[in-house]
Structures are given as structure tokens and as C-alpha cells.
Design a protein around this motif. Sequence first.
Motif, mmCIF file in Angstrom:
data_model
loop_
_atom_site.group_PDB
_atom_site.id
_atom_site.type_symbol
_atom_site.label_atom_id
_atom_site.label_comp_id
_atom_site.label_asym_id
_atom_site.label_seq_id
_atom_site.Cartn_x
_atom_site.Cartn_y
_atom_site.Cartn_z
ATOM 1 N N UNK A 87 0.813 -1.226 0.000
ATOM 2 C CA UNK A 87 0.000 0.000 0.000
ATOM 3 C C UNK A 87 0.842 1.270 0.000
ATOM 4 N N UNK A 88 2.046 1.190 0.547
ATOM 5 C CA UNK A 88 2.908 2.354 0.604
ATOM 6 C C UNK A 88 3.370 2.847 -0.746
ATOM 7 N N UNK A 148 -13.605 -5.332 9.781
ATOM 8 C CA UNK A 148 -14.057 -4.680 11.003
ATOM 9 C C UNK A 148 -13.661 -3.208 11.012
ATOM 10 N N UNK A 149 -12.434 -2.916 10.548
ATOM 11 C CA UNK A 149 -12.002 -1.522 10.461
ATOM 12 C C UNK A 149 -12.875 -0.751 9.479
ATOM 13 N N UNK A 150 -13.243 -1.412 8.368
ATOM 14 C CA UNK A 150 -14.129 -0.760 7.404
ATOM 15 C C UNK A 150 -15.500 -0.495 8.026
ATOM 16 N N UNK A 151 -15.992 -1.450 8.805
ATOM 17 C CA UNK A 151 -17.284 -1.247 9.482
ATOM 18 C C UNK A 151 -17.217 -0.037 10.410
ATOM 19 N N UNK A 152 -16.128 0.085 11.147
ATOM 20 C CA UNK A 152 -15.982 1.217 12.066
ATOM 21 C C UNK A 152 -15.956 2.556 11.334
ATOM 22 N N UNK A 153 -15.492 2.531 10.083
ATOM 23 C CA UNK A 153 -15.472 3.762 9.282
ATOM 24 C C UNK A 153 -16.765 3.968 8.515
ATOM 25 N N UNK A 178 -6.051 -1.875 8.797
ATOM 26 C CA UNK A 178 -6.786 -0.782 9.438
ATOM 27 C C UNK A 178 -6.134 0.563 9.159
ATOM 28 N N UNK A 179 -4.794 0.601 9.126
ATOM 29 C CA UNK A 179 -4.140 1.888 8.891
ATOM 30 C C UNK A 179 -4.359 2.389 7.477
ATOM 31 N N UNK A 183 -7.924 3.692 7.345
ATOM 32 C CA UNK A 183 -8.020 4.999 8.010
ATOM 33 C C UNK A 183 -7.716 6.157 7.060
ATOM 34 N N UNK A 184 -7.068 5.872 5.943
ATOM 35 C CA UNK A 184 -6.727 6.919 4.979
ATOM 36 C C UNK A 184 -7.813 7.125 3.933
ATOM 37 N N UNK A 185 -8.861 6.328 3.992
ATOM 38 C CA UNK A 185 -9.923 6.404 2.985
ATOM 39 C C UNK A 185 -10.921 7.486 3.381
ATOM 40 N N UNK A 186 -10.518 8.731 3.219
ATOM 41 C CA UNK A 186 -11.323 9.862 3.685
ATOM 42 C C UNK A 186 -12.665 9.977 2.974
#
Length: 340
Positions: free
Chosen positions: A36-37, A85-90, A60-61, A64-67
Amino acid sequence: MTPIVLAPDANVPALDIEEAIVGRALTFRRFDESDPGRIPDEAWRTCDAVLKWKNMRLTADVIDRLDRCRFIVRVGVGTDNIDVDAARERGIPVANVPNYGTTEVADHGIALLLSLARGIEPYQARLRADLVGGFHAAGVPTVRRLRGSVFGAIGLGRIGTAMARRAKGFDMDVVYYDPFLPSGHELGFGLRRVKSLEALLGEADVVSLHTPLTDATRGIMDADAFSAMKPGSILVNIARGPLVDFDALEAALRSGHLAAAGLDVLPEEPPRHPHPLITAWQQREAWIDGRLILTPHAAYFSAASYHDMRAFSAQTLLDHFAAGVTRDVVNPGWERNRPA
């Protein structure tokens, strides 16, 4: 403004199939990376959707960049390389493409079983080495009659059901274990259902895996599971490699308790650091020769299914943005966290 779809790990020369589906409704931004980097930060932050292939992990990190992102679509079935799960939280729904390749995968699983049960590879090797001296049938320990034997499916989703139907076509007695299906489900298919994994392992002559990879199913086939299997049985895995503990698999094969295994999936793909069992198979060591079949996560593949996989994922994107239809979501509850 036309929504931008980021395809960060699209391992194809062009998104021609996808563009033919969406027309001018969406704009694709294609990369072919596994890290991803190596994707510009602004590409993550300004995309409206992600079209995810299989060569990159969306951790998850990264999520987190998918504004601006409102949708993630996996080009395929498995979503273990996405932190759902991270996507669900966003508040981002994650969808897969469950309706492609089912028949190909089931056919491939049966082909692995038939190749082992009918000794196809050992017979070929004999004839290749000596057309006259190798022209005999006996002495291949994996060969057996399938009619009347017990086919055990762990999981009875689309592919498990397709495999079960094919096994019944070979006059096998089909039993399955799936705690997530409602009571009475077995009656609609005319199959036998057991209430525990141990019960299935204890009576199946063939154990076929059809579960997703989760924390609960990782390593489901461990030393205890192999010990619970009937002596001389066969394992088929066309689901996910990490479902099988490879140390335990090697031990079960070396001891002879497990007759054979047919695997389309491995714990590491491709196997850059091969397990000793794979090395023994490569070198055709006598103890494993003819008892293990490996294929390169190819069960899903045909020209038709590959086209379907790409076309259906593009249609899923289009339906979401053009018609407001969000389907095949694998992280329910995302709506509660959707930005206002």
C-alpha cells in the motif's frame, strides 16, 4: 463529479472489462502493487471506492486513509485480506462477488478427489517410466471405490452444496457439518447432517473443506482433527490454505493415518518459503509420491469465470453508485457508522 474507483492491486494490463460495464459512470485509477505504501497517499484519500484484487492487504491503517471512500468491492470471494471490522468502524461497506466460479471450484474439487481415488498421477508416472513394465493396475494405495463411501463436507454454502451434489452423483453417502445453517436445511437437499465436527470426521472417508477463513476456522484441521479422521481417509481443500495446519497434515500423511490430500490452496501463496511437506512432494520422496496433489489456487479459473468475476464486481460498483443498491456485503452493521 464522477466517482473515482481506486484499483490498487489490479494485476491485469487494463480494466477493459470493468470499463465496458460502468461506461462513463465511474472513473478507474489503476495500480498493480502489493505494498500500500507504493500507492500515492492522495490516491487513497480522494477515492470514492476501492476495487480490491488479491495481492494487497487492506489493513486498518490503510482504511483509516480512505477519507472519501464509500464502498470497497473485493474482486473475488475471500475477504481475509481486508480488515472488514475496520471498514465497518469507518462506515464503509465491503462486498465480495459470491456468484462466480462456483461450478469451476466444485468441478476442481471433484477432480482432485477422482485423481487420488483412481490413481491417475501414479499410473501416468509408471507408464512414462516403462510402458511395458508399468502396464498394471495394482499397488497404488490411494485407489478405492467411491460408491457407498462417505463424503463429508465441512460447510455447506454454494460451493459445498455444489460439491455435495457431485459427490451424490458418484453414489457417495453425503454428510455435512455447518452450524450456521437453519434447522431443517438438510431436508431440502436430501443430505445427512451431523451436529459436530468430530462426528463428521469420525465417519467420513473423504473430508472436503468449504468454510471461510476466520479466527474460528484458522487451523481447523489440526493434529486433533486429523487424529479424529478415519484411517485411510482423504482430505480435499479448495477453500483457504490456513484452514489446514501443515505440520499436522505432514504428520498424518507420514504416519499413513491419512491416505492422501488434494489441495488447491496453501498457507502461503505462492509458497516462497515452502513447508517441508511441499519440498518432499517436489522431490517426489517415496513416502509421499502419489499421495499429495497440489494446484496453484486455480480451482476458480476458466475464461468464463474470470470474466464473470471482473464483470460482476464492476456491476456491483455501478449498482451502488448509480442505483443506490448495495449487495453482497460481508461486514453488516456498517450503516450504524456511516458519516451523516
